[in-house]
Design a protein around this motif. Structure first.
Motif, PDB file in Angstrom:
ATOM      1  N   LYS A  70       0.557   6.110  -3.545  1.00 18.05           N
ATOM      2  CA  LYS A  70       1.742   6.934  -3.451  1.00 18.05           C
ATOM      3  C   LYS A  70       2.041   7.345  -2.118  1.00 18.05           C
ATOM      4  O   LYS A  70       1.016   7.543  -1.358  1.00 18.05           O
ATOM      5  N   LEU A  71       3.545   7.497  -1.490  1.00 16.44           N
ATOM      6  CA  LEU A  71       3.671   7.681   0.060  1.00 16.44           C
ATOM      7  C   LEU A  71       3.109   9.076   0.147  1.00 16.44           C
ATOM      8  O   LEU A  71       2.700   9.546   1.339  1.00 16.44           O
ATOM      9  N   SER A  72       3.097  10.077  -0.825  1.00 14.45           N
ATOM     10  CA  SER A  72       2.567  11.546  -0.823  1.00 14.45           C
ATOM     11  C   SER A  72       1.216  11.451  -0.194  1.00 14.45           C
ATOM     12  O   SER A  72       0.888  12.513   0.610  1.00 14.45           O
ATOM     13  N   GLN A  73       0.420  10.367  -0.255  1.00 11.87           N
ATOM     14  CA  GLN A  73      -0.888  10.346   0.198  1.00 11.87           C
ATOM     15  C   GLN A  73      -1.047  10.258   1.576  1.00 11.87           C
ATOM     16  O   GLN A  73      -2.219  10.315   2.268  1.00 11.87           O
ATOM     17  N   LEU A  74      -0.009   9.703   2.297  1.00 11.71           N
ATOM     18  CA  LEU A  74       0.025   9.457   3.919  1.00 11.71           C
ATOM     19  C   LEU A  74      -0.430  10.577   4.554  1.00 11.71           C
ATOM     20  O   LEU A  74      -1.321  10.744   5.675  1.00 11.71           O
ATOM     21  N   GLY A  75      -0.130  12.038   4.139  1.00 12.31           N
ATOM     22  CA  GLY A  75      -0.322  13.180   4.781  1.00 12.31           C
ATOM     23  C   GLY A  75      -1.951  13.457   4.929  1.00 12.31           C
ATOM     24  O   GLY A  75      -2.217  14.211   5.870  1.00 12.31           O
ATOM     25  N   GLU A  76      -2.734  12.978   3.961  1.00 14.87           N
ATOM     26  CA  GLU A  76      -4.054  13.204   4.043  1.00 14.87           C
ATOM     27  C   GLU A  76      -4.904  12.080   4.902  1.00 14.87           C
ATOM     28  O   GLU A  76      -6.087  12.105   5.077  1.00 14.87           O
ATOM     29  N   ILE A  77      -3.957  11.156   5.322  1.00 13.37           N
ATOM     30  CA  ILE A  77      -4.558   9.939   6.013  1.00 13.37           C
ATOM     31  C   ILE A  77      -4.435   9.796   7.548  1.00 13.37           C
ATOM     32  O   ILE A  77      -4.992   9.790   8.529  1.00 13.37           O
ATOM     33  N   ALA A  78      -3.053  10.205   7.756  1.00  9.62           N
ATOM     34  CA  ALA A  78      -2.537   9.968   9.158  1.00  9.62           C
ATOM     35  C   ALA A  78      -2.487  11.721   9.609  1.00  9.62           C
ATOM     36  O   ALA A  78      -2.276  12.480   8.927  1.00  9.62           O
ATOM     37  N   ALA A 130      -2.211   1.258  -9.965  1.00  7.13           N
ATOM     38  CA  ALA A 130      -2.346   1.760 -11.012  1.00  7.13           C
ATOM     39  C   ALA A 130      -3.985   2.551 -10.902  1.00  7.13           C
ATOM     40  O   ALA A 130      -4.322   3.398 -11.355  1.00  7.13           O
ATOM     41  N   PHE A 131      -4.721   1.365 -10.332  1.00  4.21           N
ATOM     42  CA  PHE A 131      -6.371   1.582 -10.120  1.00  4.21           C
ATOM     43  C   PHE A 131      -6.297   2.736  -9.072  1.00  4.21           C
ATOM     44  O   PHE A 131      -7.241   3.705  -9.397  1.00  4.21           O
ATOM     45  N   ILE A 132      -5.882   2.645  -7.945  1.00  6.24           N
ATOM     46  CA  ILE A 132      -5.859   3.649  -6.947  1.00  6.24           C
ATOM     47  C   ILE A 132      -5.500   5.122  -7.575  1.00  6.24           C
ATOM     48  O   ILE A 132      -6.320   5.858  -7.307  1.00  6.24           O
ATOM     49  N   SER A 133      -4.400   4.964  -8.308  1.00  4.66           N
ATOM     50  CA  SER A 133      -4.109   6.367  -9.059  1.00  4.66           C
ATOM     51  C   SER A 133      -5.151   6.819 -10.079  1.00  4.66           C
ATOM     52  O   SER A 133      -5.620   7.873  -9.882  1.00  4.66           O
ATOM     53  N   ALA A 134      -5.705   5.894 -10.477  1.00  3.73           N
ATOM     54  CA  ALA A 134      -6.826   6.399 -11.605  1.00  3.73           C
ATOM     55  C   ALA A 134      -8.021   6.849 -10.812  1.00  3.73           C
ATOM     56  O   ALA A 134      -8.836   7.597 -11.297  1.00  3.73           O
ATOM     57  N   CYS A 135      -8.154   6.028  -9.630  1.00  2.00           N
ATOM     58  CA  CYS A 135      -9.463   6.727  -8.719  1.00  2.00           C
ATOM     59  C   CYS A 135      -9.151   8.130  -8.282  1.00  2.00           C
ATOM     60  O   CYS A 135     -10.278   8.684  -7.807  1.00  2.00           O
ATOM     61  N   LEU A 136      -8.212   8.454  -8.062  1.00  2.00           N
ATOM     62  CA  LEU A 136      -7.585   9.937  -7.543  1.00  2.00           C
ATOM     63  C   LEU A 136      -7.925  10.078  -6.172  1.00  2.00           C
ATOM     64  O   LEU A 136      -7.776  11.353  -5.582  1.00  2.00           O
ATOM     65  N   VAL A 137      -8.408   9.120  -5.574  1.00  2.00           N
ATOM     66  CA  VAL A 137      -8.481   9.205  -3.997  1.00  2.00           C
ATOM     67  C   VAL A 137      -7.933   7.884  -3.336  1.00  2.00           C
ATOM     68  O   VAL A 137      -8.027   6.648  -4.151  1.00  2.00           O
ATOM     69  N   PRO A 138      -7.378   7.793  -2.209  1.00  2.99           N
ATOM     70  CA  PRO A 138      -7.106   6.493  -1.595  1.00  2.99           C
ATOM     71  C   PRO A 138      -8.469   5.670  -1.486  1.00  2.99           C
ATOM     72  O   PRO A 138      -9.631   6.335  -1.404  1.00  2.99           O
ATOM     73  N   LEU A 139      -8.152   4.447  -1.326  1.00  9.11           N
ATOM     74  CA  LEU A 139      -9.496   3.524  -1.264  1.00  9.11           C
ATOM     75  C   LEU A 139      -9.581   2.647   0.218  1.00  9.11           C
ATOM     76  O   LEU A 139      -8.586   2.078   0.522  1.00  9.11           O
TER      77      LEU A 139
END
Ligand code: AMP
Ligand code: MG
Length: 259
Positions: A70-78, A130-139
């Protein structure tokens, strides 16, 4: 190590959770995406990311793409989100577009091969997300092939290359796109294509206006020239099958093939 192939559809939470448990335990898992199959690890687990390089025989100086659901994860990467990214996200995310941005200090040098930038992609493949989401972290995930070989577009291709080296391959069917994502850098004043791929230059120009194409996309790197996308300097897509080029007319080619 025994390599299991497990068919997983996006709604199959039981199997998604089982596979995600491997990631949570520091293992690596091959996953389907719409471009090619990827070999995924928890982006925050240095040892797991190291396993990707080992299994593939990937040069340490070739950075990995970080995959988000999801796009909201961008903030923890960039480190920050440029306006041009918002435009690209509106048109091509999720999809076969990888964007290079200044990296957040949370992302390790192992993932980015020591660069101060990071490559991010949100796949459109439902099982991948769905898998990335289940892992609870970016991959962190490069293509799931031995370095230098063609990229895998089915679970069988991954098995042929990595059997015995990884614990699990998630089978999500044939990749619908079948070629790599386009890599575009947003680090400079003008967006720059670093690797051609499924999203074309014309598509990018139609939403961004001016877009440059890195010199290394069109011509071999000169001696001592630094690769903007380190992957461009390594051998790629080298099949094991003998290749014959027929420099002649189409009719002569048909005659040659028909023996
Ligand atoms: P693969 O996932 O195996 O298809 O390879 C990923 C591609 O993305 C390689 O060509 C890398 O060089 C490129 N890449 C990953 N991170 C960066 C980055 N921070 N800057 C430029 N290129 C990158
Ligand atoms: Mg690759």
């Amino acid at each position: 190590m025994k390599t299991k192939i497990v068919k997983i559809l996006p709604g199959d939470t039981e199997n998604l959770e089982k596979a995600a448990k491997l990631i949570k335990c520091g293992e690596i898992v091959a996953i389907p995406t719409e471009t090619v199959y990827g070999l995924a690890a928890n982006v925050y687990d240095e040892s797991a990311v190291g396993k990707i390089f080992k299994a593939k025989g990937r040069p340490q100086d070739n950075p990995l793409i970080v995959h988000i659901s999801k796009l909201s994860q961008l903030g923890e990467i960039a480190a920050y989100i440029p306006d041009s990214l918002k435009v690209l996200a509106e048109h091509f995310m999720p999809g076969p577009l990888t964007v290079v941005l200044p990296k957040n200090p949370k992302i390790s040098d192992t993932v980015t091969a020591g660069l101060s930038s990071v490559a991010v992609r949100m796949p459109s493949h439902e099982t991948a997300r769905a898998f990335i989401s289940a892992c609870l972290v970016p991959l962190a995930a490069p293509s799931a092939n031995i370095s230098g070989s063609p990229s895998p577009t089915s679970a069988k291709h991954v098995f042929d290359d990595l059997n015995g080296k990884i614990p699990m391959i998630i089978d999500g069917g044939e990749c619908s796109v079948g070629v790599e994502s386009t890599v575009i850098s947003l680090l400079g004043d003008v967006p720059e294509v670093l690797r051609p791929g499924a999203v074309t230059l014309e598509q990018l120009q139609s939403v961004l206006g001016e877009v440059k194409v890195n010199r290394a996309v069109l011509a071999p790197l000169q001696k001592n020239e630094k690769a903007s996308s380190p992957g461009m300097k390594h051998k790629h897509y080298s099949p094991k099958t003998k290749i014959i080029t027929v420099k002649s007319s189409a009719q002569a080619f048909v005659r040659y093939v028909n023996g």
